[in-house]
Design a protein around this motif. Structure first.
Motif, PDB file in Angstrom:
ATOM      1  N   LYS D   2      77.224  23.197  14.264  1.00  0.00           N
ATOM      2  CA  LYS D   2      75.807  23.534  14.422  1.00  0.00           C
ATOM      3  C   LYS D   2      75.324  24.460  13.315  1.00  0.00           C
ATOM      4  CE  LYS D   2      75.187  23.003  19.397  1.00  0.00           C
ATOM      5  NZ  LYS D   2      74.990  23.715  20.673  1.00  0.00           N
ATOM      6  N   GLU D   3      74.060  24.273  12.933  1.00  0.00           N
ATOM      7  CA  GLU D   3      73.468  25.157  11.947  1.00  0.00           C
ATOM      8  C   GLU D   3      72.308  25.923  12.559  1.00  0.00           C
ATOM      9  OE1 GLU D   3      74.522  23.394   7.594  1.00  0.00           O
ATOM     10  OE2 GLU D   3      72.483  23.058   8.335  1.00  0.00           O
ATOM     11  N   TYR D   4      72.187  27.157  12.131  1.00  0.00           N
ATOM     12  CA  TYR D   4      71.130  28.035  12.619  1.00  0.00           C
ATOM     13  C   TYR D   4      70.339  28.586  11.451  1.00  0.00           C
ATOM     14  CZ  TYR D   4      73.542  27.953  17.097  1.00  0.00           C
ATOM     15  OH  TYR D   4      74.117  27.546  18.271  1.00  0.00           O
ATOM     16  N   ILE D   5      69.089  28.884  11.726  1.00  0.00           N
ATOM     17  CA  ILE D   5      68.257  29.517  10.701  1.00  0.00           C
ATOM     18  C   ILE D   5      67.949  30.930  11.151  1.00  0.00           C
ATOM     19  CG2 ILE D   5      66.052  29.434   9.486  1.00  0.00           C
ATOM     20  CD1 ILE D   5      66.152  26.371   9.957  1.00  0.00           C
ATOM     21  N   LEU D   6      68.271  31.862  10.272  1.00  0.00           N
ATOM     22  CA  LEU D   6      68.028  33.277  10.551  1.00  0.00           C
ATOM     23  C   LEU D   6      66.906  33.764   9.649  1.00  0.00           C
ATOM     24  CD1 LEU D   6      68.965  36.029  11.806  1.00  0.00           C
ATOM     25  CD2 LEU D   6      70.509  36.226   9.835  1.00  0.00           C
ATOM     26  N   LEU D   7      65.878  34.318  10.261  1.00  0.00           N
ATOM     27  CA  LEU D   7      64.722  34.796   9.494  1.00  0.00           C
ATOM     28  C   LEU D   7      64.559  36.296   9.714  1.00  0.00           C
ATOM     29  CD1 LEU D   7      62.216  31.974  10.506  1.00  0.00           C
ATOM     30  CD2 LEU D   7      63.504  32.138   8.372  1.00  0.00           C
ATOM     31  N   ILE D   8      64.553  37.043   8.621  1.00  0.00           N
ATOM     32  CA  ILE D   8      64.406  38.498   8.720  1.00  0.00           C
ATOM     33  C   ILE D   8      63.225  38.938   7.861  1.00  0.00           C
ATOM     34  CG2 ILE D   8      65.481  40.720   8.174  1.00  0.00           C
ATOM     35  CD1 ILE D   8      68.183  39.387   8.771  1.00  0.00           C
ATOM     36  N   ASN D   9      62.435  39.824   8.435  1.00  0.00           N
ATOM     37  CA  ASN D   9      61.229  40.322   7.785  1.00  0.00           C
ATOM     38  C   ASN D   9      61.168  41.798   8.095  1.00  0.00           C
ATOM     39  OD1 ASN D   9      58.632  40.970   7.100  1.00  0.00           O
ATOM     40  ND2 ASN D   9      57.682  39.248   8.162  1.00  0.00           N
ATOM     41  N   THR D  10      61.303  42.631   7.054  1.00  0.00           N
ATOM     42  CA  THR D  10      61.406  44.055   7.323  1.00  0.00           C
ATOM     43  C   THR D  10      60.974  44.860   6.099  1.00  0.00           C
ATOM     44  OG1 THR D  10      62.892  45.752   8.175  1.00  0.00           O
ATOM     45  CG2 THR D  10      63.821  44.238   6.576  1.00  0.00           C
ATOM     46  N   SER D  11      61.009  46.183   6.204  1.00  0.00           N
ATOM     47  CA  SER D  11      60.776  47.033   5.036  1.00  0.00           C
ATOM     48  C   SER D  11      62.014  47.011   4.162  1.00  0.00           C
ATOM     49  CB  SER D  11      60.527  48.479   5.462  1.00  0.00           C
ATOM     50  OG  SER D  11      59.455  48.529   6.336  1.00  0.00           O
ATOM     51  N   ASP D  12      61.789  47.048   2.870  1.00  0.00           N
ATOM     52  CA  ASP D  12      62.930  47.040   1.974  1.00  0.00           C
ATOM     53  C   ASP D  12      63.631  48.400   2.003  1.00  0.00           C
ATOM     54  OD1 ASP D  12      64.662  45.924   0.128  1.00  0.00           O
ATOM     55  OD2 ASP D  12      63.559  46.758  -1.573  1.00  0.00           O
ATOM     56  N   SER D  13      64.941  48.371   1.977  1.00  0.00           N
ATOM     57  CA  SER D  13      65.696  49.620   1.841  1.00  0.00           C
ATOM     58  C   SER D  13      67.077  49.280   1.307  1.00  0.00           C
ATOM     59  CB  SER D  13      65.797  50.324   3.194  1.00  0.00           C
ATOM     60  OG  SER D  13      66.563  49.539   4.077  1.00  0.00           O
ATOM     61  N   LYS D  14      67.749  50.248   0.826  1.00  0.00           N
ATOM     62  CA  LYS D  14      69.065  50.022   0.236  1.00  0.00           C
ATOM     63  C   LYS D  14      70.036  49.487   1.296  1.00  0.00           C
ATOM     64  CE  LYS D  14      69.965  53.028  -3.025  1.00  0.00           C
ATOM     65  NZ  LYS D  14      70.478  54.201  -3.768  1.00  0.00           N
ATOM     66  N   GLY D  15      70.815  48.508   0.913  1.00  0.00           N
ATOM     67  CA  GLY D  15      71.867  48.047   1.799  1.00  0.00           C
ATOM     68  C   GLY D  15      71.478  46.940   2.772  1.00  0.00           C
ATOM     69  N   LEU D  16      70.286  46.425   2.670  1.00  0.00           N
ATOM     70  CA  LEU D  16      69.862  45.391   3.631  1.00  0.00           C
ATOM     71  C   LEU D  16      70.747  44.145   3.561  1.00  0.00           C
ATOM     72  CD1 LEU D  16      65.953  45.319   3.530  1.00  0.00           C
ATOM     73  CD2 LEU D  16      67.431  45.978   5.433  1.00  0.00           C
ATOM     74  N   VAL D  17      70.914  43.631   2.340  1.00  0.00           N
ATOM     75  CA  VAL D  17      71.727  42.432   2.184  1.00  0.00           C
ATOM     76  C   VAL D  17      73.166  42.713   2.628  1.00  0.00           C
ATOM     77  CG1 VAL D  17      72.638  40.766   0.522  1.00  0.00           C
ATOM     78  CG2 VAL D  17      70.278  41.561   0.313  1.00  0.00           C
ATOM     79  N   TYR D  18      73.637  43.874   2.258  1.00  0.00           N
ATOM     80  CA  TYR D  18      74.988  44.265   2.653  1.00  0.00           C
ATOM     81  C   TYR D  18      75.132  44.286   4.166  1.00  0.00           C
ATOM     82  CZ  TYR D  18      78.730  47.545   3.795  1.00  0.00           C
ATOM     83  OH  TYR D  18      79.819  48.149   4.354  1.00  0.00           O
ATOM     84  N   ASN D  19      74.169  44.910   4.833  1.00  0.00           N
ATOM     85  CA  ASN D  19      74.272  45.047   6.286  1.00  0.00           C
ATOM     86  C   ASN D  19      74.190  43.702   7.011  1.00  0.00           C
ATOM     87  OD1 ASN D  19      74.712  47.840   6.882  1.00  0.00           O
ATOM     88  ND2 ASN D  19      72.679  48.250   6.016  1.00  0.00           N
ATOM     89  N   VAL D  20      73.275  42.870   6.545  1.00  0.00           N
ATOM     90  CA  VAL D  20      73.156  41.559   7.184  1.00  0.00           C
ATOM     91  C   VAL D  20      74.412  40.725   6.931  1.00  0.00           C
ATOM     92  CG1 VAL D  20      71.873  39.375   7.205  1.00  0.00           C
ATOM     93  CG2 VAL D  20      70.632  41.554   7.081  1.00  0.00           C
ATOM     94  N   SER D  21      74.847  40.704   5.690  1.00  0.00           N
ATOM     95  CA  SER D  21      76.010  39.866   5.371  1.00  0.00           C
ATOM     96  C   SER D  21      77.273  40.394   6.058  1.00  0.00           C
ATOM     97  CB  SER D  21      76.189  39.751   3.849  1.00  0.00           C
ATOM     98  OG  SER D  21      76.369  41.018   3.260  1.00  0.00           O
ATOM     99  N   LYS D  22      77.325  41.692   6.268  1.00  0.00           N
ATOM    100  CA  LYS D  22      78.470  42.278   6.993  1.00  0.00           C
ATOM    101  C   LYS D  22      78.531  41.753   8.424  1.00  0.00           C
ATOM    102  CE  LYS D  22      78.513  46.686   8.130  1.00  0.00           C
ATOM    103  NZ  LYS D  22      78.535  48.168   7.962  1.00  0.00           N
ATOM    104  N   VAL D  23      77.383  41.750   9.078  1.00  0.00           N
ATOM    105  CA  VAL D  23      77.332  41.251  10.460  1.00  0.00           C
ATOM    106  C   VAL D  23      77.725  39.774  10.515  1.00  0.00           C
ATOM    107  CG1 VAL D  23      75.804  40.741  12.410  1.00  0.00           C
ATOM    108  CG2 VAL D  23      75.661  42.964  11.246  1.00  0.00           C
ATOM    109  N   LEU D  24      77.193  38.996   9.579  1.00  0.00           N
ATOM    110  CA  LEU D  24      77.507  37.562   9.571  1.00  0.00           C
ATOM    111  C   LEU D  24      79.000  37.350   9.320  1.00  0.00           C
ATOM    112  CD1 LEU D  24      74.454  36.187   7.521  1.00  0.00           C
ATOM    113  CD2 LEU D  24      74.751  36.246  10.017  1.00  0.00           C
ATOM    114  N   PHE D  25      79.555  38.126   8.401  1.00  0.00           N
ATOM    115  CA  PHE D  25      80.973  38.020   8.065  1.00  0.00           C
ATOM    116  C   PHE D  25      81.838  38.412   9.262  1.00  0.00           C
ATOM    117  CE2 PHE D  25      84.847  39.636   5.862  1.00  0.00           C
ATOM    118  CZ  PHE D  25      85.199  38.452   5.235  1.00  0.00           C
ATOM    119  N   ALA D  26      81.441  39.492   9.917  1.00  0.00           N
ATOM    120  CA  ALA D  26      82.188  39.965  11.076  1.00  0.00           C
ATOM    121  C   ALA D  26      82.161  38.952  12.218  1.00  0.00           C
ATOM    122  CB  ALA D  26      81.621  41.306  11.543  1.00  0.00           C
ATOM    123  N   ASN D  27      81.067  38.183  12.287  1.00  0.00           N
ATOM    124  CA  ASN D  27      80.964  37.147  13.328  1.00  0.00           C
ATOM    125  C   ASN D  27      81.571  35.822  12.889  1.00  0.00           C
ATOM    126  OD1 ASN D  27      79.194  37.860  15.914  1.00  0.00           O
ATOM    127  ND2 ASN D  27      78.509  39.105  14.181  1.00  0.00           N
TER     128      ASN D  27
END
Lengths: 277, 277, 277, 277
Positions: D2-27
């Motif tokens: 199965k494929e899922y689409i994740l959409l994130i819309n937020t204020s920019d800040s340091k580490g956003l890509v890192y934090n999201v990719s960390k969660v995805l990696f951990a899962n």
């Protein structure tokens, strides 16, 4: 008042426009639209005139031929819908575009029949109340199959035959049966990517723009006179399937635009090129 | 052999093409190119003919006027380069494009002078040996400044004045001094984004395509007859500065193409529109 | 604050984005822009990241290599102008476009020199105070002439060599001297009309659209990875000279756009294609 | 998988890509596609990620919210066809294009019903076995008619409502009933020619290019966030009816392309603009 389209194709010489307009004036005809083109390189003259008034075709043609050079080709045609037959294989987008234009009256043609080498599109065509003939090529020689197709086409006596993604190569015989009557859509920006699977070829080459080409069919595959072309931008994210999807929009619009030009008698064939007036 | 351009603008009536071609034929002139257009809505007839041969302009015009309707405008002009003056402010891309075309002989014009309201482009213009006049508007009333510009232009007696990103609004007086002689490039796809900072306006509106428009200058800001337009795709990643950068390519090409049309006498003004033959 | 461009090209595998962003985060760096692409067919991963902050390049690269697959190519580059050398023959339009962009500061490059095999463009280049070297090929073997050109280029140590309508075919040796450093503009919509006189070829084929292609130069003539393409509509009235004139606008814009992409390190070469991030 | 689409819309800040990719990696999730955009001016961050693997939506969203800023909007959606309802008036070209795409499986949507304020298109829709509801507005107040339309739409619980040339102005109430769910095609290159009869407006203004715009419907007529635009060249020979005919090709392709973007969840609304990832 009735409108007629007058098409003249001859060698250029002094006084052509004068001589033609004199005859039209003497016959008390109005020029509604007029366009000419002289190909300087080959000294060829092309003229398309929309006239209105009380036309006696026989007399008008006789008088025109008298004042024009010996090698002149003249055609006079009352403005009216043309009968066409459409050939397809499995894809619905070009055919579908024609069908939608047909039922909303935009297409200046009578679709007499759709002929296919597969039955995939039968349901679609029947929704629109148009005869559909599936002539499978399975287990047949190319020539034998084509003879069946030719016979079926002839039953409908069309002025134009539209290949709306008909994925079979036509023989010389077919082309000669219907000279300057067969319109094809090729899914590439010709002369790039002649032949099979142009989207795969385009993907492999890494082009940044793809296109489609509507052309008259001649003996040489994808080499006939080009009538219309258009393109669409792509990028590295496009798989060849994505290209095909994007290209479909171009294919159907290019084919429909080219057909419209033919239905309005705006296209002169000139060597392997077209003059569009 | 010399070539002449004949421009006819009149009410449509039966026999126009016949009458014109009869006069040309009687004067033993060749028609090298011919294009006509009838605006059905307003019944206006436009004709542009390139003729070659031994032209006696006075006699030819007299004979043409005799056979044409009373309201006819006829122009006859020997094919030749036109004198132009270019007005600029600070941006170099449109001016630079014209200069490069000028020195390689592509531009069918003599650039007599460049006039600016700032001195930024003086160095560039002088590289090309063209007179540059900076007429600063600082501390001046609009009209007083413009009078100086008008006087300077008049010294050069140009046929056309090209606003190559001249960022000042012209008064009615200026426009009337040079009727149908002033070509402007506006950095938007008119009528979208009239006025100041069109790229900022486009950025704010979130359009996906931007463009440029070359038009005759009239009393109404950015409302004159449009001669040429083109566009370029953008996306959400473009800041307004990115749009400006992308738009520059469009601006310079559209302006040069429109100028080329004017230099070849291909543009008829017709109400607030243009007919291009 | 200084900005750096990080380019990563590797095999796709789980955790790539996570691992790269972790290293950037740990080094207290901001991601200003980020773009990735995975080519599903070949399982290749491409990433271009603009970072700002206090970069210790040596440490950063070391840490990145530790967390990335063995076959990874990583480049880190401070954002800055690149030195380029331009090669030309006789035509001024592409060169002229670059020169105008150069003096108005739009071109993010230092033009170190222009090298030509004719002296036609010497005057133009000298107007801009840029060294011009004419290395005539007359009476020389291809290789001998090219050696002189190569030597002259090397004197300037450019990062990129721009062929701005340099009408000579390069040998394999040249290409290998400057791998992925040579940008060419071909005056056709490749792969249509490879080789000499593409406008004449296009005229003969009767196409309705012409184009231009900017590509990396490789050993195969006009077969290198395509970076940018664009097109312009034509019709039957265009002689091949008209096509050339219309095509020039496309050539110069396509070349400038492609060069801009290279100057911003946005182009990955990938087989015979490009990925543009 | 199965494929899922994740959409994130937020204020920019340091580490956003890192934090999201960390969660995805951990899962233990794969990133199939990833695209981000930071709007520097407003400091907004947008991210669209296609992930595959064993997704526990509740846990994943919880973990993502924990590592993201407070103002974050996160959506997670399994890739699947969306239910849509189409509104039309009398014109068939946009609807027809959608129907043809629908039956050949190209449209990633289920057309639940077509609702019209006239019965012209009933025959066409019924050919395709789709429910058609004619809700005439004759003799009714705008609000009363609209209430009936809203009720009928709600019966089908669509995710998107496509106005395929629905020639009625919607009230504020309608827009609020279906926030960011209503897609419209306007037959002009917005913001040019807002409102009624854009082709007549374009004809009167004498533009050389016309276009079409697909946009979200908001309270302000033709002022909603633009999703897609395209254009086609015209010239002085085009009557406004010719423009309409040429424009139809653009309208249907632009609407279909915009709908495709919505069906793939590629569009973020951002102020009055769109970010397309």
């Amino acid at each position: 008042m009735k409108e007629y389209i007058l098409l003249i194709n001859t060698s250029d010489s002094k006084g052509l426009v004068y001589n033609v307009s004199k005859v039209l004036f003497a016959n008390n005809l109005n020029i509604e639209q007029n366009a000419e083109f002289v190909d300087v390189e080959t000294n060829k003259f092309f003229m398309r005139t929309v006239i209105s008034g009380n036309v006696n075709a026989k007399i008008l043609l006789k008088e025109l031929i008298e004042v024009l050079p010996k090698d002149t080709q003249v055609k006079l045609r009352e403005k009216s819908k043309k009968d066409i037959v459409i050939l397809v294989t499995k894809e619905s987008h070009v055919l579908g575009d024609l069908l939608i234009r047909y039922i909303d009256g935009e297409l200046q043609a009578n679709i007499k029949a759709v002929i296919a080498n597969h039955d995939y599109l039968e349901d679609l065509v029947q929704k629109f109340g148009i005869p559909f003939h599936c002539i499978s090529a399975e287990g047949m020689e190319r020539e034998a199959h084509e003879d069946l197709v030719i016979d079926k086409i002839k039953e409908y006596e069309p002025e134009l035959i539209v290949l709306a993604k008909y994925m079979r190569i036509l023989t010389s015989k077919f082309v000669q049966e219907f000279p300057q009557q067969v319109l094809n859509i090729h899914h590439s920006f010709l002369p790039a990517f002649i032949g099979a699977n142009p989207y795969k070829q385009a993907h492999q080459r890494g082009v940044k723009i793809i296109g489609a080409t509507a052309h008259y069919v001649t003996d040489d595959l994808d080499e006939g006179p080009i009538i219309a072309q258009d393109v669409v931008r792509i990028d590295h994210t496009f798989s060849w399937q994505d290209m095909r999807r994007a290209g479909r929009n171009v294919e159907k619009v290019v084919l429909s635009n080219a057909l419209q030009l033919l239905l309005e008698d705006k296209v002169f064939v000139f060597g392997n090129k077209t003059v569009i007036l």
